[in-house]
Design a protein around this motif. Structure first.
Motif, PDB file in Angstrom:
ATOM      1  N   LEU A  76       0.842  -1.200   0.000  1.00 15.72           N
ATOM      2  CA  LEU A  76       0.000   0.000   0.000  1.00 15.72           C
ATOM      3  C   LEU A  76       0.874   1.246   0.000  1.00 15.72           C
ATOM      4  CD1 LEU A  76      -3.128  -0.124   0.148  1.00 15.72           C
ATOM      5  CD2 LEU A  76      -2.926   0.740   2.470  1.00 15.72           C
ATOM      6  N   GLY A  77       0.573   2.187  -0.878  1.00 14.91           N
ATOM      7  CA  GLY A  77       1.370   3.401  -0.940  1.00 14.91           C
ATOM      8  C   GLY A  77       0.583   4.596  -1.402  1.00 14.91           C
ATOM      9  N   LYS A  78       1.096   5.768  -1.035  1.00  8.44           N
ATOM     10  CA  LYS A  78       0.490   7.036  -1.442  1.00  8.44           C
ATOM     11  C   LYS A  78       1.587   7.916  -2.002  1.00  8.44           C
ATOM     12  CE  LYS A  78      -3.182   9.738  -1.581  1.00  8.44           C
ATOM     13  NZ  LYS A  78      -4.325   9.408  -2.435  1.00  8.44           N
ATOM     14  N   ALA A  79       1.353   8.492  -3.181  1.00  4.00           N
ATOM     15  CA  ALA A  79       2.371   9.308  -3.839  1.00  4.00           C
ATOM     16  C   ALA A  79       2.485  10.666  -3.180  1.00  4.00           C
ATOM     17  CB  ALA A  79       2.040   9.464  -5.320  1.00  4.00           C
ATOM     18  N   GLY A  80       3.690  11.200  -3.174  1.00  8.73           N
ATOM     19  CA  GLY A  80       3.935  12.533  -2.646  1.00  8.73           C
ATOM     20  C   GLY A  80       5.266  13.043  -3.123  1.00  8.73           C
ATOM     21  N   ASN A  81       5.310  14.286  -3.562  1.00  9.72           N
ATOM     22  CA  ASN A  81       6.555  14.886  -4.080  1.00  9.72           C
ATOM     23  C   ASN A  81       7.182  14.044  -5.187  1.00  9.72           C
ATOM     24  OD1 ASN A  81       6.351  17.020  -2.242  1.00  9.72           O
ATOM     25  ND2 ASN A  81       7.478  15.887  -0.673  1.00  9.72           N
ATOM     26  N   GLN A  82       6.346  13.575  -6.118  1.00 13.33           N
ATOM     27  CA  GLN A  82       6.759  12.832  -7.304  1.00 13.33           C
ATOM     28  C   GLN A  82       7.371  11.464  -6.975  1.00 13.33           C
ATOM     29  OE1 GLN A  82       9.332  15.538  -9.399  1.00 13.33           O
ATOM     30  NE2 GLN A  82       7.628  16.768 -10.148  1.00 13.33           N
ATOM     31  N   SER A  83       7.156  10.978  -5.744  1.00 14.94           N
ATOM     32  CA  SER A  83       7.632   9.640  -5.393  1.00 14.94           C
ATOM     33  C   SER A  83       6.621   8.995  -4.446  1.00 14.94           C
ATOM     34  CB  SER A  83       9.010   9.698  -4.728  1.00 14.94           C
ATOM     35  OG  SER A  83       8.930  10.403  -3.511  1.00 14.94           O
ATOM     36  N   MET A  84       6.745   7.680  -4.263  1.00 15.58           N
ATOM     37  CA  MET A  84       5.812   6.970  -3.404  1.00 15.58           C
ATOM     38  C   MET A  84       6.191   7.195  -1.944  1.00 15.58           C
ATOM     39  SD  MET A  84       3.044   5.460  -4.046  1.00 15.58           S
ATOM     40  CE  MET A  84       3.308   5.158  -5.790  1.00 15.58           C
ATOM     41  N   ARG A  85       5.232   7.680  -1.156  1.00 19.43           N
ATOM     42  CA  ARG A  85       5.512   8.035   0.239  1.00 19.43           C
ATOM     43  C   ARG A  85       5.714   6.807   1.116  1.00 19.43           C
ATOM     44  NH1 ARG A  85       7.110   8.660   4.267  1.00 19.43           N
ATOM     45  NH2 ARG A  85       6.834  10.221   5.886  1.00 19.43           N
ATOM     46  N   CYS A  86       5.011   5.718   0.834  1.00 14.18           N
ATOM     47  CA  CYS A  86       5.135   4.538   1.684  1.00 14.18           C
ATOM     48  C   CYS A  86       4.846   3.267   0.890  1.00 14.18           C
ATOM     49  CB  CYS A  86       4.200   4.631   2.896  1.00 14.18           C
ATOM     50  SG  CYS A  86       2.464   4.917   2.473  1.00 14.18           S
ATOM     51  N   ASN A  87       5.222   2.146   1.471  1.00 16.71           N
ATOM     52  CA  ASN A  87       5.027   0.854   0.836  1.00 16.71           C
ATOM     53  C   ASN A  87       4.759  -0.152   1.965  1.00 16.71           C
ATOM     54  OD1 ASN A  87       4.982  -1.372  -0.796  1.00 16.71           O
ATOM     55  ND2 ASN A  87       7.100  -1.211  -1.481  1.00 16.71           N
ATOM     56  N   ILE A  88       3.483  -0.302   2.335  1.00 17.75           N
ATOM     57  CA  ILE A  88       3.105  -1.018   3.550  1.00 17.75           C
ATOM     58  C   ILE A  88       2.441  -2.351   3.227  1.00 17.75           C
ATOM     59  CG2 ILE A  88       1.716  -0.935   5.653  1.00 17.75           C
ATOM     60  CD1 ILE A  88       3.999   1.064   5.638  1.00 17.75           C
ATOM     61  N   SER A  89       2.915  -3.403   3.887  1.00 19.93           N
ATOM     62  CA  SER A  89       2.301  -4.735   3.761  1.00 19.93           C
ATOM     63  C   SER A  89       2.236  -5.386   5.140  1.00 19.93           C
ATOM     64  CB  SER A  89       3.109  -5.633   2.819  1.00 19.93           C
ATOM     65  OG  SER A  89       3.149  -5.113   1.506  1.00 19.93           O
ATOM     66  N   PHE A  90       1.068  -5.852   5.529  1.00 19.80           N
ATOM     67  CA  PHE A  90       0.921  -6.664   6.731  1.00 19.80           C
ATOM     68  C   PHE A  90      -0.453  -7.332   6.711  1.00 19.80           C
ATOM     69  CE2 PHE A  90      -0.666  -2.500   8.214  1.00 19.80           C
ATOM     70  CZ  PHE A  90      -1.888  -2.856   8.769  1.00 19.80           C
TER      71      PHE A  90
ATOM     72  N   LYS B  47     -11.221   7.321   3.743  1.00 16.72           N
ATOM     73  CA  LYS B  47     -11.176   8.758   3.436  1.00 16.72           C
ATOM     74  C   LYS B  47     -10.348   9.056   2.194  1.00 16.72           C
ATOM     75  CE  LYS B  47     -11.870  10.568   8.121  1.00 16.72           C
ATOM     76  NZ  LYS B  47     -11.285  11.409   9.191  1.00 16.72           N
ATOM     77  N   VAL B  48      -9.306   8.260   1.968  1.00  6.60           N
ATOM     78  CA  VAL B  48      -8.477   8.434   0.772  1.00  6.60           C
ATOM     79  C   VAL B  48      -8.228   7.059   0.159  1.00  6.60           C
ATOM     80  CG1 VAL B  48      -7.325  10.475   1.700  1.00  6.60           C
ATOM     81  CG2 VAL B  48      -6.277   8.240   1.998  1.00  6.60           C
ATOM     82  N   ARG B  49      -7.928   7.047  -1.122  1.00  5.40           N
ATOM     83  CA  ARG B  49      -7.628   5.799  -1.814  1.00  5.40           C
ATOM     84  C   ARG B  49      -6.133   5.741  -2.093  1.00  5.40           C
ATOM     85  NH1 ARG B  49     -11.914   4.843  -6.576  1.00  5.40           N
ATOM     86  NH2 ARG B  49     -10.960   2.766  -6.426  1.00  5.40           N
ATOM     87  N   PRO B  50      -5.507   4.597  -1.888  1.00  5.59           N
ATOM     88  CA  PRO B  50      -4.063   4.490  -2.118  1.00  5.59           C
ATOM     89  C   PRO B  50      -3.725   4.621  -3.601  1.00  5.59           C
ATOM     90  CG  PRO B  50      -5.012   2.331  -1.679  1.00  5.59           C
ATOM     91  CD  PRO B  50      -6.100   3.327  -1.430  1.00  5.59           C
ATOM     92  N   ASP B  51      -2.502   5.096  -3.878  1.00  2.00           N
ATOM     93  CA  ASP B  51      -2.044   5.228  -5.265  1.00  2.00           C
ATOM     94  C   ASP B  51      -1.397   3.942  -5.779  1.00  2.00           C
ATOM     95  OD1 ASP B  51      -2.837   7.941  -5.523  1.00  2.00           O
ATOM     96  OD2 ASP B  51      -1.085   8.544  -4.358  1.00  2.00           O
ATOM     97  N   GLN B  52      -1.071   3.047  -4.867  1.00  2.00           N
ATOM     98  CA  GLN B  52      -0.544   1.743  -5.277  1.00  2.00           C
ATOM     99  C   GLN B  52      -0.967   0.703  -4.247  1.00  2.00           C
ATOM    100  OE1 GLN B  52       3.798   1.747  -5.187  1.00  2.00           O
ATOM    101  NE2 GLN B  52       3.770   0.919  -3.114  1.00  2.00           N
TER     102      GLN B  52
END
Length: 469
Positions: free
Chosen positions: A11-25, A53-58
């Motif tokens: 799971l990730g959300k884009a920010g500043n032209q890059s992916m802010r996080c990459n979460i798996s559990f 509230k928001v949808r992930p970008d990846q």
């Protein structure tokens, strides 16, 4: 065999032209998972995603091994995911009505509420979670913050929650009885097959009865363990709370008020004293606005007859102002910074050497270096990107103004920060950001004194609270 109820995959959300996080559990039915992270932005992204509230970008979300898209908060609740907060309660209503007011089964066809039934159901639910000491007729606003948290959890249970999400940042304030109550409720939830996700940024013994512990750092899950990771227990761990003082009396007193004489509303003379210890966040509840003018006077450098304040056992004078930083609302009309000055001049406004030489010429390289370091100390490098190349701060928002004002004081290397009525001072400043700012200052080794008329607000921010008579 474990029944996987929820899985987050990359799971990730884009920010500043890059992916802010990459979460798996994964989360299993009836499991209590503690997610510990100081990565505030990643935590907020996850909370928003889980609430719809928001949808992930990846990445993807799977519920019972089926792909799921949480487009709205209603979608999350339909899948049994409930974010719990006492802000969802109506403080003026009693416990029973807060728990079951929205349940149609307590209304007849004429929409008349069966009050006896609703109180009986509430009493049964409270008993089920060993909260018999809470009366169903009690107003929620009169309960302690911990009990309100538990009532919020029970409200989610009454709404058929399958996954309860908690973002708890005040656990370090709890007494042992509070810890036991919360752990007992968590155990009861697990026995009912309800899963729990508990977000926190520090270690505390409240996590001892959780099944799994996940660590998020730099936007990724770096560790998942069925036992408490040893790094949490290490005295130098970044996750260990530096704000928690088990016994403040063992720490050195850095600032104190000694024998302050004042008149109460009956014109009787009274005395008041307090001590601020190193590395603590002390809250003083001044409901009648008696101590407030005194602190404002010393903040503004005014002479006070029989000054009751001492800094490191020495009488406090205005010459010590650099050691004590004051953040207060009074005197600020529209802006907390000089809008027509640039970022670096605003931050270094209070210092002279080494920015200016003997002749009075400024060394901009040193000025910029000092300002940049102050912002980095507050994890506010984004302000350099936003305003570093601008000639002024016109259009800056209130949140960024407060950060710049705080950075300005940091340049003087203060030992103490005094916040006078912070919820007025920090108008429109989100509460989680204020807590985050206080945590950063505390982690820098700065002692903090907060004066407010609201004990409830102080409870959310401080490690110790004194009520002014």
């Amino acid at each position: 065999m474990k029944n996987e109820i929820l899985r987050l995959a990359y799971l990730g959300k884009a920010g500043n032209q890059s992916m802010r996080c990459n979460i798996s559990f994964s989360l299993y039915q009836g499991e209590a998972l503690s997610i510990i992270t100081e990565d505030l932005e990643t935590k907020l992204i996850l909370l928003d995603v889980l609430q719809g509230k928001v949808r992930p970008d990846q990445g993807a979300i799977y519920i019972h091994d089926k792909f799921c898209s949480l487009k709205t908060p209603e979608d999350a609740k339909k899948h049994g995911i409930y974010y719990v907060s006492d802000a969802q309660l109506i403080f003026s209503m009693n416990v029973a009505h807060n728990l079951f007011m929205t349940h149609k089964r307590f209304y007849n066809r004429f929409t008349i509420l069966n009050n006896r039934s609703i109180h009986n159901a509430a009493a049964e639910l409270l008993s089920e979670f060993s909260l018999n000491y809470v009366k169903t007729t009690t107003s929620v606003g009169s309960l302690s913050p911990v009990t309100r948290c538990l009532i919020s959890i029970l409200r989610a249970v009454s709404l058929q929650a399958k996954i309860i999400v908690l973002d708890n940042t005040c656990y370090h304030l709890y007494q042992q009885d509070d810890l036991e109550s919360i752990q007992h409720v968590v155990t009861a939830l697990k026995e009912k097959g309800i899963s729990v996700i508990w977000f926190a940024d520090k270690w505390a013994n409240i996590f001892e009865n959780f099944d799994s512990f996940a660590v998020i750092q730099d936007g990724a899950v770096t560790q998942i363990s069925s036992v408490i990771p040893e790094s949490f227990l290490h005295p130098n761990s970044v996750f260990r709370s530096r704000r928690t003082i088990q016994n403040p009396s063992t720490a050195s007193v850095i600032f104190k008020c000694h024998n302050y004489i004042y008149k109460d509303y009956n014109q009787n003379k009274q005395s008041f004293e307090f001590s601020l210890h190193e590395h603590e966040i002390l809250g003083i509840c001044d409901k009648h606005n008696i101590l407030n003018p005194l602190l404002l006077s010393i903040a503004q450098g005014k002479h006070i007859q029989n000054n009751p304040f001492f800094l490191n056992e020495m009488p406090y004078t205005d010459y010590m102002c650099g050691t004590v930083a004051f953040i207060y609302a009074y005197g600020y009309v529209n802006a907390r910074v000089f809008l027509h000055m640039n970022l670096y001049d605003n931050i270094t406004l209070l210092i002279n050497n080494p920015i200016y030489n003997r002749v009075g010429f400024m060394n901009k390289r040193i000025r910029n270096h000092i300002a940049t370091n102050a912002l980095r100390s507050l994890h506010a490098e984004h302000l350099i990107e936003a305003y570093g190349n601008r000639p002024n701060l016109l259009g800056i928002n209130a949140q960024d103004q407060l950060i710049i004002e705080t950075a300005k004081w940091l340049c003087l290397k203060p030992k103490i920060f005094i916040f006078i009525n912070p919820y007025e001072t920090c108008e429109n400043f989100p509460e989680y950001q204020l807590k985050y700012l206080l945590d950063i200052l505390a982690n820098l080794g700065i002692s903090i004194l907060i004066l407010s008329s609201s004990k409830e607000n102080l409870t959310k921010l401080c490690t110790r609270i004194i009520t002014f008579p």
